[in-house]
Design a protein around this motif. Structure first.
Motif, PDB file in Angstrom:
ATOM      1  N   GLU A   8       0.853  -1.180   0.000  1.00  0.00           N
ATOM      2  CA  GLU A   8       0.000   0.000   0.000  1.00  0.00           C
ATOM      3  C   GLU A   8       0.887   1.227   0.000  1.00  0.00           C
ATOM      4  O   GLU A   8       1.809   1.337   0.818  1.00  0.00           O
ATOM      5  CB  GLU A   8      -0.950   0.009   1.201  1.00  0.00           C
ATOM      6  N   SER A   9       0.612   2.141  -0.935  1.00  0.00           N
ATOM      7  CA  SER A   9       1.399   3.371  -1.064  1.00  0.00           C
ATOM      8  C   SER A   9       0.572   4.550  -0.579  1.00  0.00           C
ATOM      9  O   SER A   9      -0.577   4.726  -1.008  1.00  0.00           O
ATOM     10  CB  SER A   9       1.807   3.583  -2.532  1.00  0.00           C
ATOM     11  N   TYR A  10       1.166   5.361   0.303  1.00  0.00           N
ATOM     12  CA  TYR A  10       0.489   6.527   0.860  1.00  0.00           C
ATOM     13  C   TYR A  10       1.143   7.784   0.309  1.00  0.00           C
ATOM     14  O   TYR A  10       2.357   7.957   0.411  1.00  0.00           O
ATOM     15  CB  TYR A  10       0.557   6.500   2.389  1.00  0.00           C
ATOM     16  N   PHE A  11       0.338   8.664  -0.292  1.00  0.00           N
ATOM     17  CA  PHE A  11       0.838   9.849  -0.980  1.00  0.00           C
ATOM     18  C   PHE A  11       0.647  11.094  -0.101  1.00  0.00           C
ATOM     19  O   PHE A  11      -0.436  11.339   0.413  1.00  0.00           O
ATOM     20  CB  PHE A  11       0.115  10.043  -2.316  1.00  0.00           C
ATOM     21  N   PHE A  12       1.721  11.885   0.020  1.00  0.00           N
ATOM     22  CA  PHE A  12       1.677  13.102   0.822  1.00  0.00           C
ATOM     23  C   PHE A  12       1.700  14.334  -0.076  1.00  0.00           C
ATOM     24  O   PHE A  12       2.118  14.272  -1.239  1.00  0.00           O
ATOM     25  CB  PHE A  12       2.865  13.139   1.794  1.00  0.00           C
ATOM     26  N   ASP A  13       1.241  15.449   0.456  1.00  0.00           N
ATOM     27  CA  ASP A  13       1.218  16.712  -0.277  1.00  0.00           C
ATOM     28  C   ASP A  13       2.649  17.208  -0.451  1.00  0.00           C
ATOM     29  O   ASP A  13       3.282  17.672   0.491  1.00  0.00           O
ATOM     30  CB  ASP A  13       0.385  17.742   0.503  1.00  0.00           C
ATOM     31  N   VAL A  14       3.167  17.112  -1.646  1.00  0.00           N
ATOM     32  CA  VAL A  14       4.577  17.413  -1.902  1.00  0.00           C
ATOM     33  C   VAL A  14       4.898  18.886  -1.646  1.00  0.00           C
ATOM     34  O   VAL A  14       6.041  19.245  -1.316  1.00  0.00           O
ATOM     35  CB  VAL A  14       4.968  17.001  -3.339  1.00  0.00           C
ATOM     36  N   GLU A  15       3.891  19.752  -1.775  1.00  0.00           N
ATOM     37  CA  GLU A  15       4.129  21.177  -1.528  1.00  0.00           C
ATOM     38  C   GLU A  15       4.469  21.426  -0.047  1.00  0.00           C
ATOM     39  O   GLU A  15       5.265  22.301   0.277  1.00  0.00           O
ATOM     40  CB  GLU A  15       2.896  21.998  -1.930  1.00  0.00           C
ATOM     41  N   LYS A  16       3.866  20.649   0.827  1.00  0.00           N
ATOM     42  CA  LYS A  16       4.197  20.750   2.256  1.00  0.00           C
ATOM     43  C   LYS A  16       5.575  20.167   2.518  1.00  0.00           C
ATOM     44  O   LYS A  16       6.327  20.668   3.359  1.00  0.00           O
ATOM     45  CB  LYS A  16       3.149  20.033   3.088  1.00  0.00           C
ATOM     46  N   CYS A  17       5.905  19.092   1.794  1.00  0.00           N
ATOM     47  CA  CYS A  17       7.206  18.434   1.977  1.00  0.00           C
ATOM     48  C   CYS A  17       8.362  19.355   1.601  1.00  0.00           C
ATOM     49  O   CYS A  17       9.423  19.325   2.224  1.00  0.00           O
ATOM     50  CB  CYS A  17       7.281  17.155   1.142  1.00  0.00           C
ATOM     51  N   LYS A  18       8.151  20.183   0.586  1.00  0.00           N
ATOM     52  CA  LYS A  18       9.218  21.059   0.107  1.00  0.00           C
ATOM     53  C   LYS A  18       9.709  22.018   1.192  1.00  0.00           C
ATOM     54  O   LYS A  18      10.883  22.377   1.229  1.00  0.00           O
ATOM     55  CB  LYS A  18       8.727  21.867  -1.101  1.00  0.00           C
ATOM     56  N   TYR A  19       8.798  22.429   2.065  1.00  0.00           N
ATOM     57  CA  TYR A  19       9.146  23.430   3.072  1.00  0.00           C
ATOM     58  C   TYR A  19       9.130  22.859   4.486  1.00  0.00           C
ATOM     59  O   TYR A  19       9.184  23.606   5.458  1.00  0.00           O
ATOM     60  CB  TYR A  19       8.168  24.609   2.973  1.00  0.00           C
ATOM     61  N   CYS A  20       9.074  21.553   4.592  1.00  0.00           N
ATOM     62  CA  CYS A  20       9.001  20.910   5.906  1.00  0.00           C
ATOM     63  C   CYS A  20      10.357  20.972   6.619  1.00  0.00           C
ATOM     64  O   CYS A  20      11.391  20.670   6.010  1.00  0.00           O
ATOM     65  CB  CYS A  20       8.565  19.455   5.760  1.00  0.00           C
TER      66      CYS A  20
END
Length: 506
Positions: free
Chosen positions: A395-407
C-alpha cells in the motif's frame, strides 16, 4: 497535626459534630477520605521539601487534596481557597476544623503545581510517577475489596484531550478572557466603556497584552461593585491566574508539548492522548500520556507492563485495530497473552529504515508523518519477486509534496526536486495468518465483545471529570490533570461496585 501514617488528624473542636450533621455518609468525598490512606502521596513527594531550609511547608497530603478538588470543580487557586473557607465538605476533606478560616495563601498551591510536582531535570518524571502511584493505589484497593480478580483481561484504548490554547497563543487566550470580563462588567455598568484601559491588541506582542491585562484587572478589582459579584469575581481570578501562568511560561507561543492528532481523515485535534488499560469491571489499571499524533498501538506493551506492576496477571488484551501490529502480536504470543484486536491491513512491520517517522492513524486509515501531515490518498498494488517466486501486497500513501518542500523535517525524508512523496507499506500476510485464524474463533469474538466498555469510560472522563480540555500548559500539566481524573474515576467506580457487592451479599 499528623498521625503516625502522615495523614492529618483533627484537633479537638466543639464544632466537629457539624460535619456529621451536614455531610451525608454516602457523600463521595467523605467516602474517599475514609477509604484511602493518602500517606503514599507524602512518601512520593517528601523529597521535594527541605526540613532544614525556609519556613515550615504546608502538609503535602493537604496540598494534594486541594489539587483533587481544584481539578474536579474547575476552580482557580484563589476561588478554591475562598470556597474552602465556607464549604464544610471541603473543610472536612482537607482536614480543617469547622471554624478555621486562616487557610493557605493561594500562591502556595500555585507553587505546589509548578514546582513540587515537576522535576527540572526531567519535567515529566514526578507527575508521571504520581499518576502511576495513584492508579496503583486504586488497583490495590479494588483487589483488597474483591472487586476485580488478579488474573484478568485488560481493555485498551486512548482518549484525546484538547490543549489549553487550542492552536492559539497565550496572547489570544488573554484577549479572549479579558473580553469576557469586560462584557460582564458592562452588564453592571455601561459607563465603564469610557474608563477601560487602551487595548494593545494591534501590536501583536504578548508582553503588551500582559500589561493591558494587569491594567484591566487593577481597574476592575478596585471597584467593590464587581468583586462582590461571584460571576465577575470568578472571571477576575481566572484571568489573573492565566496571566500569571502565561508570564511563567512566557517563552511559549503555544503549548510546546501538544501536537495535532487525527480522529478521522477529516477531523483533527490539537493536544494529547491518554492511553488507558482497564479491566472489564471498568477499573483503570494503567495509563500513559503522549502528544496527540502518537499511534495507540505503540503503547500496548507499556500498558501491559504497568498493569502487571500493579498486581494484575494479564491474560488477554482487548483493543481495536490499532493494537494489531506485528510486534504486539509477537509480544502477546511470547508472554502467553491472548490478543483480541482485529487485524488492520495497514500496519507497521518495523523493518523499514524510516518507520519511526510515520505513524498509522487507524481512525483515518492513513499514515501521518513526523511533522503531523496526513497522507492525502493511498493506492494498493501487488509486487512479484521472481527471485523467490513470491508476491506481496503493497500500500502506497501519498503526501502533499508542496508541504514536503518546506518541511523542517524533510532531510532524509524528501528528496529535493521530487514531484511526489510516498510511504510504502508491505503487508506480509504470512506473519498474520495465525492471527487471522484466531479472529474467527468464538473465544476471540467473546473477548472482543467487551471492547465497547472502554469507550464509555473515555466519555465519562470527559463529561464527568473535565478531561476534554487541558487546564494547564505542557506535558507536565496534562499529566497532573490526568492523574487526578483517573484516580477519582477509579475511586468512584470502586465505591459503586463495593456498594453493589454489599447489597447483593446482604
Amino acid at each position: 497535626m499528623l498521625k503516625a501514617n502522615n495523614q492529618l488528624s483533627f484537633c479537638l473542636s466543639s464544632h466537629a459534630s457539624l460535619f456529621d450533621v451536614l455531610i451525608e455518609k454516602d457523600n463521595f468525598w467523605r467516602q474517599l477520605k475514609d477509604m484511602v490512606d493518602f500517606s503514599f502521596v507524602y512518601d512520593e513527594l517528601k523529597d521535594k521539601y527541605s526540613s532544614t531550609m525556609g519556613r515550615k511547608a504546608e502538609d503535602v497530603i493537604r496540598m494534594f487534596k486541594y489539587l483533587l478538588l481544584k481539578n474536579y470543580y474547575k476552580l482557580s487557586d484563589r476561588d478554591l481557597i475562598a470556597r474552602t473557607k465556607t464549604d464544610m465538605l471541603f473543610k472536612y476533606f482537607l482536614d480543617y476544623l469547622p471554624e478555621e478560616v486562616d487557610l493557605i495563601d493561594p500562591s502556595l498551591l500555585t507553587v505546589f503545581r509548578r514546582e513540587r510536582l515537576s522535576n527540572k531535570d526531567n519535567e515529566e518524571e514526578t507527575s508521571t510517577n504520581l499518576m502511576d502511584k495513584l492508579i496503583a493505589k486504586t488497583v490495590e484497593i479494588a483487589l483488597e475489596e474483591g472487586i476485580i480478580e488478579v488474573k484478568n483481561k485488560i481493555i485498551q484504548d486512548s482518549t484525546h484531550t484538547n490543549a489549553m490554547y487550542q492552536h492559539i497563543s497565550p496572547r489570544e487566550e488573554l484577549i479572549k478572557q479579558a473580553k469576557e470580563l469586560r462584557k460582564s462588567v458592562y452588564k453592571v455598568d455601561e459607563t465603564m466603556h469610557a474608563k477601560m484601559p487602551k487595548k494593545r491588541e494591534s501590536t501583536g506582542l504578548l508582553e503588551d497584552q500582559i500589561e493591558y491585562t494587569k491594567e484591566l484587572l487593577k481597574l476592575v478589582k478596585e471597584d467593590a461593585r464587581f468583586t462582590t459579584i461571584p460571576v465577575i469575581n470568578e472571571k477576575i481570578n481566572m484571568l489573573e491566574e492565566t496571566m500569571n501562568d502565561t508570564e511563567y511560561e512566557i517563552e511559549y507561543s503555544k503549548d510546546k508539548d501538544a501536537k495535532v492528532g487525527h480522529k478521522t481523515a477529516d477531523t483533527s485535534f490539537f493536544g494529547y492522548k491518554t492511553h488507558i488499560a482497564m479491566t472489564p469491571e471498568r477499573i483503570i489499571t494503567a495509563a500513559t500520556i503522549t502528544s496527540g499524533e502518537k499511534h495507540d498501538g505503540k503503547e500496548l506493551q507499556k500498558l501491559v507492563a504497568k498493569s502487571q506492576a500493579n498486581g494484575i496477571e494479564v491474560e488477554a488484551v482487548i483493543g481495536d485495530g490499532a493494537y494489531s501490529e506485528k510486534e504486539n502480536i509477537e509480544y502477546c504470543e511470547e508472554n502467553n497473552i491472548k490478543l483480541a484486536s482485529k487485524l488492520s491491513k495497514s500496519i507497521t512491520h518495523g523493518n523499514k529504515p524510516n518507520n519511526n517517522n510515520f505513524e498509522y492513524n487507524k481512525d483515518a486509515g492513513m499514515y501521518v508523518c513526523k511533522a503531523g501531515h496526513m497522507a492525502i490518498k493511498k493506492s494498493h498494488s501487488i509486487i512479484k519477486d521472481k527471485r523467490y517466486n513470491s508476491q506481496s501486497e503493497v500500500e502506497s500513501y501519498f503526501f502533499d509534496v508542496e508541504k514536503c518542500k518546506y518541511c523542517p523535517n524533510k532531510k532524509g525524508c524528501y528528496k529535493e526536486g521530487a514531484k511526489s512523496k510516498t510511504y510504502n507499506v508491505t503487508i506480509k500476510n504470512d506473519v498474520h495468518v495465525k492471527h487471522m485464524d484466531y479472529m474467527k474463533t468464538d473465544e476471540f469474538q467473546e473477548l472482543y465483545s467487551e471492547r465497547y466498555k472502554i469507550e464509555a469510560k473515555n466519555s465519562e472522563l470527559k463529561s464527568n471529570f473535565g478531561y476534554d480540555t487541558a487546564n494547564a500548559c505542557g506535558k507536565n500539566g496534562i499529566t497532573i490533570q490526568g492523574a487526578s481524573a483517573l484516580f477519582l474515576a477509579n475511586i468512584k467506580r470502586i465505591i459503586k461496585l463495593k456498594n453493589e457487592k454489599t447489597k447483593n451479599n446482604g
